[in-house]
Design a protein around this motif. Sequence first.
Motif, PDB file in Angstrom:
ATOM      1  N   THR A   1      -6.774   1.405   7.968  1.00  0.00           N
ATOM      2  CA  THR A   1      -7.851   0.906   7.115  1.00  0.00           C
ATOM      3  C   THR A   1      -7.717   1.403   5.676  1.00  0.00           C
ATOM      4  N   SER A   2      -7.153   2.601   5.497  1.00  0.00           N
ATOM      5  CA  SER A   2      -6.911   3.089   4.139  1.00  0.00           C
ATOM      6  C   SER A   2      -5.901   2.191   3.425  1.00  0.00           C
ATOM      7  N   GLY A   3      -4.806   1.874   4.128  1.00  0.00           N
ATOM      8  CA  GLY A   3      -3.810   0.964   3.568  1.00  0.00           C
ATOM      9  C   GLY A   3      -4.384  -0.424   3.366  1.00  0.00           C
ATOM     10  N   CYS A   4      -5.274  -0.831   4.268  1.00  0.00           N
ATOM     11  CA  CYS A   4      -5.876  -2.166   4.191  1.00  0.00           C
ATOM     12  C   CYS A   4      -6.759  -2.295   2.951  1.00  0.00           C
ATOM     13  N   ASP A   5      -7.555  -1.272   2.690  1.00  0.00           N
ATOM     14  CA  ASP A   5      -8.416  -1.293   1.496  1.00  0.00           C
ATOM     15  C   ASP A   5      -7.576  -1.458   0.232  1.00  0.00           C
ATOM     16  N   GLU A   6      -6.460  -0.739   0.191  1.00  0.00           N
ATOM     17  CA  GLU A   6      -5.576  -0.824  -0.972  1.00  0.00           C
ATOM     18  C   GLU A   6      -4.938  -2.206  -1.069  1.00  0.00           C
TER      19      GLU A   6
ATOM     20  N   PRO B   1       0.829  -1.205   0.000  1.00  0.00           N
ATOM     21  CA  PRO B   1       0.000   0.000   0.000  1.00  0.00           C
ATOM     22  C   PRO B   1       0.868   1.262   0.000  1.00  0.00           C
TER      23      PRO B   1
ATOM     24  N   CYS C   1      -5.763  -6.211   9.228  1.00  0.00           N
ATOM     25  CA  CYS C   1      -5.141  -4.905   9.417  1.00  0.00           C
ATOM     26  C   CYS C   1      -5.539  -4.386  10.795  1.00  0.00           C
TER      27      CYS C   1
ATOM     28  N   ARG D   1      -6.660   4.402  13.250  1.00  0.00           N
ATOM     29  CA  ARG D   1      -7.536   3.533  12.450  1.00  0.00           C
ATOM     30  C   ARG D   1      -7.606   3.954  10.977  1.00  0.00           C
ATOM     31  N   ALA D   2      -7.790   5.238  10.714  1.00  0.00           N
ATOM     32  CA  ALA D   2      -7.957   5.695   9.336  1.00  0.00           C
ATOM     33  C   ALA D   2      -6.736   5.361   8.481  1.00  0.00           C
ATOM     34  N   THR D   3      -5.540   5.551   9.044  1.00  0.00           N
ATOM     35  CA  THR D   3      -4.312   5.246   8.302  1.00  0.00           C
ATOM     36  C   THR D   3      -4.236   3.767   7.967  1.00  0.00           C
TER      37      THR D   3
END
Length: 226
Positions: A211-216, A80, A199, A207-209
């Motif tokens: 989960t954003s990487g996780c989605d990618e 990511p 993740c 969390r936002a950092t």
Amino acid sequence: MRSARLLACAVLAVLLAGCGMLPGTGDEEPDDVATSSPGEPATMPSEIPSWLLECGSSDDERDELQLSTLDLTQATWAMPAGFQRASGYVEDNPVETLHSIWVAEPADPPLPSLNVVNVVLYTDVDWGDLADGCGRVPLAAVEEKLARYRDQIGATPMGEATMTEVSGLPAVTQEVGLASYDYVGYWLFSSDQLLHVYCQWTSDSYRATITSGCDELVASVQVPDA
């Protein structure tokens, strides 16, 4: 991406307790091929098993999980954006035979330990005689397997498990909580393998950092079909 309730009356448990830090760091024809003499029509089986006829059906209401027929250990994925490989981590609660683990962490800015994204591959997953001729298992069997994993790690569901897709294949996703962190997990099963992407974050502020990487990361997973 199609999403549907996984279980009607029960919340599925999680698979893994997650990452923990390391201390300190032939030419013959097959028998089933029909043959005929010259000038004679080839013979074909007179009946087709009912389960084979059903394999091509698509029923969103089926209470079953379709197992992948692909080799999940050949899966690939991409790093990511803003993440880098992490060292010093192990899978501290393997639930099946551990094949491999891959861990990445935010690089800019860096976050405290345990705020990571992971891909873990397992082999020797055993469904016994629960899978039908089409490679589907009842969701009740999935629930039973996940309950065994839950008992091992003592995790608490943070929401209901739902059906999703990983590399275009049926998978399960759920958020769970543990004492040291929370995580969102994705579980892709074959008849004898498990690919688990998860993740984890130690604070809501991270969390936002994660989960954003996780989605990618999840979107990048590819399982080759050959």
